[in-house]
Write a protein that holds these residues in place. Structure first.
Motif: not given
Length: 811
Positions: A501, A505-508, A510, A592, A594, A596, A623, A626
């Motif tokens: 990601s 604030g997104t995630w990859g 779940t 969730q 993530v 990066r 979030s 984030d």
């Protein structure tokens, strides 16, 4: 990032951000013989390296014992019908009650029939001071004696005849009792036969010693070289072994010891002496057992896995028969027992650390309880680690086929699983709760019985470097089931792909976990990751209750989160990875996840400003996952001062981290700043911490405070005197974020800078000091305090989050 442990202080760091950390670096048998004997006795009675509590308890018991002995003597004297005058010539094994003479000195004759003997004297006085005993040989020479009992002495004699015993009572008019025992000449010794010395069931002798007794003796049916394990149930009873020449072979070292292992040296036959340290009346139990050539020990052959040990025997030992040289494991079950392993000669062998095998040659070995361990029924398990007898076949594809399960039917049962995994692979071993299952300990062995990794109840990946085939030994509860996912590394079947990601604030991915399905598997393809990444997760429970580990195809753990939801990873290009999410003590939770890019290829913003005190970069974190990043290109000689401040409701804040171009973490913000130098590229990472539903207004300062040429012009424009300077004042805003000045110093010197603020939030300026980049000795001092609006009279922004990387509560 989520909240830290609620017990930790909030992320409160004074909003005046400064650079003063470096400042701290500028800134005859006479009384002397009796005293020596008393000192020796005190040393002998003192335990080596005692725990304070145990020593206090022993001293309390010793005081009570002395009081009891003196009280018993007073009672005996009061009840005696005969006069207290003692005879001039004393008989052995007789307790005399005597009245002290006015001169406080009492002379007695002690007839000894043997040319060599070991004589012990016991004296108990109604006085409060230590009596003195002095023994003179028939030829008038002084006999060498040492303290044995607390008040008595023990003497090795070298001639037969009438000895003179002088008794000195320091307390005038104090009565006393006196007795002695010539150990080798005594005809009342209790015989201890060879059968009494059975290691499996030694005979327990339970004598009673009256108050004032010099002790009792035993004859031992033992030979030189024998090793005797002796124990008394009362630590106030001392015991010694004496050989035929009257020499002491071994003895307890003070009134705090109840156990003694003695290797018999010198000349047989041997006698054993027991005495009450304080001369009190005492009833106790004494046992002695032969460790070498032991008898009474049930024989154990190596057991097949799946065997439930017999726990009905109370024998104090077991004979472990080793048919061939190799690695063996053993342990006890049923009953609280402690013991050690010995060879046939009574020499201590390896006693394994938990689940670590012993290398043993062929032959018989003895496992024996310690002397102080009470007799109880117990069993033993005994296996050769090279054997797969009793094992069942298992798979190493648990991510797709599910956990391997098994059932324990009795205490001490060990189950075995054979594997098809080849040498060179790694093996995941992951607990998977099922039904009544409790945690189990697992160990992997190769074909030769060599352990491949430690107890893997806490180690997730076991690298297999030995010779295939391999087998897993599972140790568990007395009864119940277990579930174990075993998966060879490098095989991603059954794992969900985890995409990378961008910052934001997104995630990859779940993953939902439950108490019975407490782990998830994610795969990271070889061409879908960078060489440096940051992992993070959030969950519904808003606390740290899971670990994330990245493992390569060979089983090497690249990185893992421990006590935190986030971590940094250095990854090899072109290498696939497997990520394991494993929850701890949950009923259910959803995560969730993530990852990066934080390498030099990461897509990050340029800093808003690099001038000291210039405008900050402002943004919001909306979030718990984030994030934001900035890329700074620099020279290796540049010095940067980096910091984040946050303004939000509650304890939420922002956490700043700095990595270099290779993804190496240089610092987490420690309070007010990160200060870095030496690299040509920096990635500044800012993540939310403790998000609770409200926007986190975040401000980041990226100041270049020095170069190879010296301090930044914003600092050199404000020279300050180390001898004092007038008040400097102003208003900090997000456009004017700090003040910087330089101070010329010649070490050693110290100075203090202080300030005040009109802001409602505690914002007193605190100086921060940095070392000079070049030139003569000088320091730069910078202060900063940003406000939500303008002016120090308004509430300033909250400081950055706590410097630790933990973002989730561990409770």
């Amino acid at each position: 990032m989520l909240l830290p442990h609620p017990g930790r202080p909030g992320r409160i760091v004074a909003p005046v951000v400064l650079l003063l950390a470096v400042l701290s670096t500028l800134l005859g048998q006479a009384d002397t013989a009796q005293a020596a004997a008393t000192a020796t006795a005190t040393a002998q009675r003192s335990p080596s390296k005692p725990a304070a509590k145990a020593l206090a308890t022993d001293q309390s018991k010793a005081t009570a014992a002395r009081a009891a002995a003196s009280g018993s003597l007073r009672t005996a004297i009061k009840q005696a019908d005969q006069p207290l005058d003692c005879p001039v010539s004393l008989l052995p094994d007789t307790i005399y009650t005597c009245a002290a003479s006015n001169s406080q000195s009492n002379i007695f004759t002690v007839p000894l029939s043997r040319a060599t003997d070991f004589v012990t004297f016991q004296i108990v006085s109604t006085g409060t001071n230590m009596p003195g005993l002095y023994l003179t040989s028939p030829d008038g020479t002084t006999t060498a004696c040492t303290r044995g009992p607390v008040y008595g002495i023990q003497c090795s004699t070298g001639q037969a005849g009438a000895y003179t015993l002088s008794v000195r009572i320091p307390d005038a008019g104090a009565d006393f009792s006196l007795s002695y025992l010539p150990l080798l000449a005594d005809t009342n010794c209790t015989p201890v036969s060879s059968s009494d010395l059975s290691l499996g069931a030694p005979v327990a002798f339970t004598p009673t010693q009256p108050a004032g007794s010099a002790g009792i003796c035993r004859t031992l049916d033992a030979a030189a070289g024998d090793i005797l394990r002796m124990h008394v149930t009362d630590f106030q009873v001392g015991f010694s072994i004496i050989d035929a020449t009257g020499s002491s072979v071994c003895a307890t070292d003070g009134a705090t010891t109840s156990d003694l292992d003695c290797t018999l040296t010198g000349t047989a036959p041997y006698r054993e002496l027991e005495y009450q340290w304080y001369g009190s009346a005492d009833t106790y139990t004494f046992t002695a057992a032969r460790l070498n050539s032991p008898t009474g020990c049930p024989v154990l052959q190596p057991q097949a896995y799946g065997t439930v040990p017999d726990t009905t025997s109370t024998a104090r030992c077991r004979t472990l028969h080793v048919p061939a040289a190799g690695l063996y494991e053993f342990g006890t079950v049923g009953g609280s027992v402690n013991g050690s392993l010995y060879d046939s000669n009574g020499v201590s062998m390896c006693t394994p650390i938990l689940l670590t095998p012993c290398q043993l040659a062929a032959g018989d070995y003895t496992w024996a309880l310690t002397g102080r361990t009470a007799s109880t029924a117990y069993g033993m398990w005994f296996n050769t680690t090279a054997s797969d007898s009793g094992c069942t076949a298992a798979t190493d594809t648990g991510f797709s086929t599910g956990p391997t399960t098994g059932t324990f039917t009795g205490a001490g049962e060990r189950l075995c699983l054979t594997l098809p995994t080849a040498t060179g692979n790694g093996l995941y071993l992951l607990q998977q709760p099922t039904g009544d299952q409790r945690a189990v300990a697992t160990t992997v062995y190769d074909a030769g019985g060599v352990p491949q990794c430690p107890d893997t109840s806490s180690v997730m990946v076991c690298k297999l470097t030995g010779t295939a085939p391999f087998h897993v030994i599972v140790n568990g509860p007395d009864t119940g089931t277990f579930g174990l996912i075993m998966q060879r590394t490098g095989d991603g079947r059954g794992c969900t792909v985890w995409p990378q990601s961008a910052f934001g604030g997104t995630w990859g991915a779940t993953v939902s976990l439950t108490a019975s399905t407490n782990l998830g598997c994610l795969s990271i393809p070889a061409d879908q990751h960078s060489t440096a990444e940051m992992l993070d997760y959030s969950n519904l429970s808003n606390r740290v209750n899971a670990n994330v580990r990245l493992v390569d195809a060979a089983g090497n753990v690249a990185c893992q989160t421990i006590g935190s939801s986030t971590t940094d990873c250095k990854l090899t290009a072109g290498q696939p990875y497997t990520a394991i999410l494993q929850a701890v003590n949950i009923s259910a939770d959803t995560y969730q996840l993530v990852r990066r890019d934080i390498s030099s290829t990461a897509a990050c913003d340029a800093p808003a400003n690099t001038k000291v005190g210039g405008p900050s970069a402002s943004f919001t974190l909306n979030s718990d996952l984030d994030s934001h990043c900035f890329r700074i290109t620099a020279k290796a000689t540049d010095k940067f001062w980096l910091g984040a401040r946050a303004d939000s409701a509650g304890s939420a804040g922002a956490l700043l981290q700095v990595v270099d171009g290779a993804g190496n973490t240089l610092c987490w913000q420690q309070g007010v700043s990160c200060r870095v130098t030496g690299a040509t590229s920096y990635t500044v990472i800012v993540v939310a911490s403790g998000y609770a539903g409200s926007t986190i207004n975040t401000h980041v300062d990226t100041w270049l405070v020095g170069t190879a040429a010296g301090w930044a012009p914003e600092c050199t424009a404000n020279p300050l005197s180390v001898n004092g300077f007038p008040v400097h004042s102003g208003t900090f805003t997000e456009s004017s974020t700090g003040f910087c000045g330089t101070v010329q110093i010649t070490p050693p010197v110290s100075f203090k800078v202080s300030g005040t603020s009109t802001a409602a939030y505690p914002a007193t300026p605190r100086p921060a000091c940095s070392a000079r980049p070049t030139g003569p000795a000088r320091r730069t001092t910078t202060s900063t305090s940003a406000t939500a609006t303008t002016g120090l009279s308004t509430t300033p922004a909250k400081p950055s989050a706590d410097p630790t990387p933990a973002r989730l509560s561990s409770s």
